[in-house]
Design a protein around this motif. Structure first.
Motif, PDB file in Angstrom:
ATOM      1  N   CYS A  90       4.786  69.120  19.271  1.00 31.87           N
ATOM      2  CA  CYS A  90       5.792  69.382  20.315  1.00 31.87           C
ATOM      3  C   CYS A  90       5.700  68.386  21.463  1.00 31.87           C
ATOM      4  CB  CYS A  90       5.673  70.816  20.820  1.00 31.87           C
ATOM      5  SG  CYS A  90       4.251  71.131  21.898  1.00 31.87           S
ATOM      6  N   GLY A  91       4.504  67.838  21.677  1.00 29.19           N
ATOM      7  CA  GLY A  91       4.342  66.872  22.771  1.00 29.19           C
ATOM      8  C   GLY A  91       4.155  67.525  24.132  1.00 29.19           C
ATOM      9  N   GLU A  92       4.160  68.861  24.175  1.00 29.98           N
ATOM     10  CA  GLU A  92       4.121  69.534  25.482  1.00 29.98           C
ATOM     11  C   GLU A  92       3.008  70.557  25.648  1.00 29.98           C
ATOM     12  OE1 GLU A  92       8.074  71.041  25.851  1.00 29.98           O
ATOM     13  OE2 GLU A  92       8.874  68.989  25.916  1.00 29.98           O
ATOM     14  N   CYS A  93       2.472  71.086  24.542  1.00 34.17           N
ATOM     15  CA  CYS A  93       1.466  72.147  24.671  1.00 34.17           C
ATOM     16  C   CYS A  93       0.139  71.543  25.164  1.00 34.17           C
ATOM     17  CB  CYS A  93       1.291  72.882  23.344  1.00 34.17           C
ATOM     18  SG  CYS A  93       0.409  71.924  22.088  1.00 34.17           S
ATOM     19  N   CYS A  96      -1.332  68.986  22.693  1.00 35.63           N
ATOM     20  CA  CYS A  96      -0.573  67.726  22.668  1.00 35.63           C
ATOM     21  C   CYS A  96      -0.865  66.902  23.910  1.00 35.63           C
ATOM     22  CB  CYS A  96       0.919  67.997  22.568  1.00 35.63           C
ATOM     23  SG  CYS A  96       1.438  68.451  20.904  1.00 35.63           S
ATOM     24  N   CYS A 104      -1.529  71.005  17.610  1.00 36.51           N
ATOM     25  CA  CYS A 104      -0.371  71.484  18.393  1.00 36.51           C
ATOM     26  C   CYS A 104      -0.071  72.956  18.116  1.00 36.51           C
ATOM     27  CB  CYS A 104       0.850  70.626  18.040  1.00 36.51           C
ATOM     28  SG  CYS A 104       2.399  71.244  18.719  1.00 36.51           S
ATOM     29  N   ASP A 105       0.168  73.709  19.185  1.00 39.35           N
ATOM     30  CA  ASP A 105       0.488  75.135  19.058  1.00 39.35           C
ATOM     31  C   ASP A 105       1.813  75.366  18.333  1.00 39.35           C
ATOM     32  OD1 ASP A 105      -1.743  76.189  20.306  1.00 39.35           O
ATOM     33  OD2 ASP A 105      -0.864  76.045  22.315  1.00 39.35           O
TER      34      ASP A 105
HETATM   35 ZN   LIG Z   1       2.100  70.677  20.955  1.00 41.00          ZN
END
Ligand SMILES: [Zn+2]
Ligand SMILES: NC(=O)c1ccc[n+]([C@@H]2O[C@H](COP(=O)([O-])OP(=O)(O)OC[C@H]3O[C@@H](n4cnc5c(N)ncnc54)[C@H](O)[C@@H]3O)[C@@H](O)[C@H]2O)c1
Ligand SMILES: [Zn+2]
Length: 352
Positions: A90-93, A96, A104-105
């Motif tokens: 996702c690039g955000e959790c 990440c 990644c979650d």
């Molecule tokens: Zn993630």
């Protein structure tokens, strides 16, 4: 577009009726030149893993040419030769953000459907993936070889989590696809001697060709004895276990030196017996490894320079139309099959 569709378990159809996906904002449409058949696709094909619920287009080990870019895509343009990570992170959790994108979650895998999501893969003319998982390929790297980058990244990650400092003696157990790449990754990362064990002599011949210092056609006590003979009774600094059975885990723990590390790559069985007191009293580190996180650029560079060779591991390159037949052969467990790469498109530069 053309695609190889798993329409029901054990049934693959070559269809021309699959809708061509559209790249949304931040996404890239890739025309697929090559896509490898992964062991996990073969285990998904018959329903045993539960991770390829039909209908689904499988395939996550791919390379091709950028055909279209969505809004906001800046790093790629139409015509670029590329590959992509099989993990869509996702690039955000939290994971990440710290670079552990394999954890990644919200992780999804290209070409997987498992109840939580369905993401069509690359056994097709086109696939859409987010820009953040795409990597540019050097011209020297053929698409068919680039389709092996995912497995090379797995091997490099396994060696990275071993946290080596250079000069170590290593034992790779299992000379399959992953073991043979892990052997080369261990060499590239500075191990001074790398031994490889398997019970299939044809695999060991490949291991020898790919740079193993010693190969061992042995399992169990015979393997442990041979490792101790070669290391003056001490054991190796690190074992890279690429099988995942009771006997190979036990062999790993008996072959590593006191205070050494066993990297657990293989998981062919979901559970194994653990010789707990040996692990505790000899202070052995058991380290799992999952997929890869950030190894693609290094994998590309090591393949470009020839430090990691994948050519000898490719059994066949075949058109997408031959996919059903190759899945059947792989599923039957026909001997001496390593990587089979399908080529959905072959026009123009995509043929290289
Ligand atoms: Zn993630
Ligand atoms: N951790 C990860 O991220 C990751 C990624 C990909 C694959 N894997 C796992 O790695 C393992 C290997 O994958 P692969 O594609 O190389 O499989 P493979 O089938 O190509 O190779 C397995 C090898 O193990 C050998 N073997 C079997 N029993 C043995 C024994 N008792 N002693 C020594 N060797 C033995 C076989 O002869 C074969 O050469 C699988 O369990 C797979 O699920 C893990
Ligand atoms: Zn795979």
């Amino acid at each position: 577009m053309k695609a190889l569709l798993l329409s029901e378990y054990n049934k693959l159809d070559v269809t021309n009726e699959m809708p061509r996906p559209l790249p949304g904002p931040g996404e890239v449409l890739i025309r697929i030149a090559a896509c490898g058949i992964c062991g996990s696709d073969v285990h998904g094909y018959d329903g045993s893993s539960g991770r390829r619920i039909p209908p689904l287009v499988m395939g996550h080990e791919a390379a091709g040419i950028v055909a279209e870019v969505g809004d906001g895509v800046r790093r790629f343009a139409v015509g670029d030769r590329v590959t992509f990570d099989s993990t869509v992170y996702c690039g955000e959790c939290e994971y990440c953000r710290t670079g552990d994108v394999n954890l990644c979650d919200n992780r999804q895998v290209v070409g997987v459907s498992c109840g939580d999501y369905r993401r069509h893969g690359a056994f097709a003319e086109y696939v859409v993936v987010p820009e953040r998982i795409v990597y540019r390929l050097p011209d020297e790297l053929a698409f068919t070889e680039a389709a092996m980058l995912e497995a090379v990244s797995v091997a490099l990650h396994a060696v990275r989590v071993a946290a080596l400092s250079g000069g170590e003696t290593a034992l790779v157990i299992g000379a399959g696809m992953i073991g043979l790449l892990t052997l080369q990754a261990a060499r590239a990362r500075g191990c001074s001697r790398v031994f490889v064990a398997d019970i299939d002599p044809s695999r060991l011949k490949l291991a020898r060709d790919m740079g193993a210092d010693e190969v061992m056609d042995a399992s169990g006590q015979a393997l442990i004895a041979e490792v101790h003979r070669l290391t003056g009774g001490k054991g190796v600094d690190v074992v890279l276990e690429a099988v995942g059975r009771n006997e190979t885990i036990a062999g790993s723990i008996d072959s590593v030196r006191k205070g050494g590390t066993v990297v657990l790559i293989g998981n062919i069985t979901p559970e194994v017996k653990l010789p707990l007191q040996k692990v505790v009293s000899r202070q052995i580190r058991l380290q799992g490894t999952a997929a890869s996180s950030g190894e693609y650029p290094e994998a590309i560079e090591l393949m470009r320079t020839g430090a990691i060779r994948v050519g000898p591991l490719i059994t066949a390159v075949a058109p997408l139309e031959d996919g059903p037949r190759w899945f059947e052969r792989l599923h039957r467990g026909e001997p001496n099959l390593m990587k089979v790469v399908l080529t959905p498109t072959t026009t123009g530069a995509a043929a290289s």
